[in-house]
Design an enzyme around this catalytic site. Structure first.
Site, PDB file in Angstrom:
ATOM      1  N   GLN A  14     -18.393  -6.998   0.320  1.00 19.18           N
ATOM      2  CA  GLN A  14     -17.568  -7.787  -0.614  1.00 19.18           C
ATOM      3  C   GLN A  14     -17.061  -9.083   0.007  1.00 19.18           C
ATOM      4  OE1 GLN A  14     -14.621  -4.412  -0.792  1.00 19.18           O
ATOM      5  NE2 GLN A  14     -13.127  -6.068  -0.949  1.00 19.18           N
ATOM      6  N   HIS A  33       0.835  -1.201   0.000  1.00 18.57           N
ATOM      7  CA  HIS A  33       0.000   0.000   0.000  1.00 18.57           C
ATOM      8  C   HIS A  33       0.873   1.256   0.000  1.00 18.57           C
ATOM      9  CE1 HIS A  33      -2.815  -2.918   2.063  1.00 18.57           C
ATOM     10  NE2 HIS A  33      -3.604  -2.433   1.122  1.00 18.57           N
ATOM     11  N   GLN A  67      -1.691  -4.505  -8.914  1.00 14.58           N
ATOM     12  CA  GLN A  67      -1.905  -5.599  -9.881  1.00 14.58           C
ATOM     13  C   GLN A  67      -2.251  -6.915  -9.199  1.00 14.58           C
ATOM     14  OE1 GLN A  67       1.192  -6.319 -12.904  1.00 14.58           O
ATOM     15  NE2 GLN A  67       0.506  -8.451 -12.963  1.00 14.58           N
TER      16      GLN A  67
END
Ligand code: PAF
Length: 280
Positions: free
Chosen positions: A57, A33, A148
Site C-alpha cells: 500500500q 489505536h 475515521q
C-alpha cells in the site's frame, strides 16, 4: 495475550475463540489505536490486533522503509489495553517470495479508489484491500474496527466487504485528537515542533469549515476556499481540500446530505490527512 507470527499459529489460536473483533494496524500504536482497541471490546468478547507494515500500500517514493516499527512498545500497549490475540506476521508470511501471484490478487473499486487519496497515491487502495482481505480471511473476525481519520479507507473496505460478502461487520470509530485538535497519526513523530504547530492548520481549516456549515454556508466552493486559505497561510502544500458525498466520494456543490470535508497536505516531507463529516 497470545502473540502469533504465522498464519498456522493464528488459525490454531482463533479456533479456541468465539466472536473476535479485529483491529488491523500498521503498528507504531498511539492513543488513537488504544482507543480503537477499547471501543472494539464492545463488539465481541475477544480482541485481535494485527501489526503489519504492508508494503503493497506504499508507493515507491513513500515512507515504507522508514515507517516506525517499535514492536516491543506496540506489544506492551496491546497488553495494557487488554488485547487477547496479536498477529504480527513477517513479510514472507504475508507475501511468500515464491508465490509472486499473491501480490497480483487485487480488489478494484475504481469509483471509490481513484479520487482523493487514490488520486495522489496510485495503487494505495489496491494494497490496502489486498492486505485487509488477507487479514479478514486469516483471522476471520466477526467485526473489524477502523478510525475515521482514514475515512476513505473505511468506505473502500466497507464496499469490498459488501461486494465480496465477507461475513463480518465494519465499524468506524471517531478520530482521536490532541487537545489542540491535531489528529493522532503515527506520522506525527516525523514533525519538528515548528512543523507540528504548522500542521494544526489542517484541523483548524476543517473545524472552521464545519462551523461555517453550521452557520448556514452550504456552497462547497466557499468552504473549500476557506480551508485552502487557512492551509496556505501556514505554508502547507495542499494535495487536496475537498467536499464530497460521504457515500460516493463524488464532489458536491452544496452541503445537503452527509458530506465529507477532507484535507491532505504536506508539512515539510510529512504528508498528513484529516477529515470531518458535516450535514445540513
Ligand atoms: O490504516 C491502516 O493502518 C492500514 O491501512 C491497514 C488498514 C492496517 C492496512 O494495512
Amino acid at each position: 495475550m497470545q502473540v502469533t507470527h504465522t498464519i498456522a499459529e493464528i488459525r490454531a489460536a482463533r479456533r479456541e475463540l468465539g466472536g473476535v473483533v479485529l483491529v488491523p494496524t500498521l503498528g507504531a500504536l498511539h492513543a488513537g489505536h488504544v482507543s480503537l482497541i477499547h471501543a472494539a471490546r464492545n463488539f465481541a468478547a475477544k480482541v485481535a490486533v494485527s501489526i503489519f507494515v504492508n508494503p503493497t500500500q506504499f508507493g515507491p517514493q513513500e515512507d515504507f522503509t522508514r515507517y516506525p516499527r517499535p514492536i516491543e512498545n506496540d506489544l506492551a500497549l496491546c497488553k495494557e489495553a487488554g488485547v487477547d490475540l496479536v498477529f504480527n506476521p513477517s513479510l514472507e508470511e504475508m507475501y511468500p517470495p515464491d508465490q509472486p501471484l499473491v501480490r497480483q490478487a487485487i480488489v478494484d473499486l475504481p469509483a471509490l479508489t481513484t479520487v482523493l487519496e487514490g488520486k495522489h497515491r496510485p495503487g494505495h487502495f489496491h494494497g490496502v484491500c489486498q492486505v485487509v482481505a488477507k487479514l479478514f480471511n486469516i483471522v476471520q473476525p466477526t467485526f473489524a474496527c477502523f478510525g475515521q481519520k482514514d475515512y476513505q479507507q473505511f468506505r473502500v473496505l466497507s464496499a469490498m466487504v459488501d461486494a465480496l460478502n465477507f461475513p463480518l461487520e465494519m465499524k468506524m470509530l471517531p478520530t482521536i485528537r490532541e487537545p489542540d485538535g491535531l489528529a493522532l497519526s503515527s506520522r506525527n513523530i516525523y514533525l519538528s515542533p515548528e512543523q507540528r504547530t504548522q500542521a494544526l492548520a489542517i484541523s483548524h481549516a476543517l473545524f472552521k469549515a464545519s462551523d461555517d456549515v453550521a452557520a448556514g454556508i452550504h456552497q462547497t466552493n466557499r468552504l473549500i476556499a476557506t480551508m485552502r486559505n487557512i492551509l496556505l497561510e501556514k505554508h502547507l502544500a495542499i494535495d487536496y481540500a475537498a467536499a464530497v458525498d460521504a457515500q460516493t466520494l463524488k464532489p458536491v456543490e452544496q452541503i445537503s446530505g452527509v458530506t465529507l470535508l477532507a484535507i491532505a497536505a504536506r508539512v515539510g516531507n510529512t504528508r498528513l490527512i484529516d477529515n470531518v463529516l458535516v450535514q445540513r
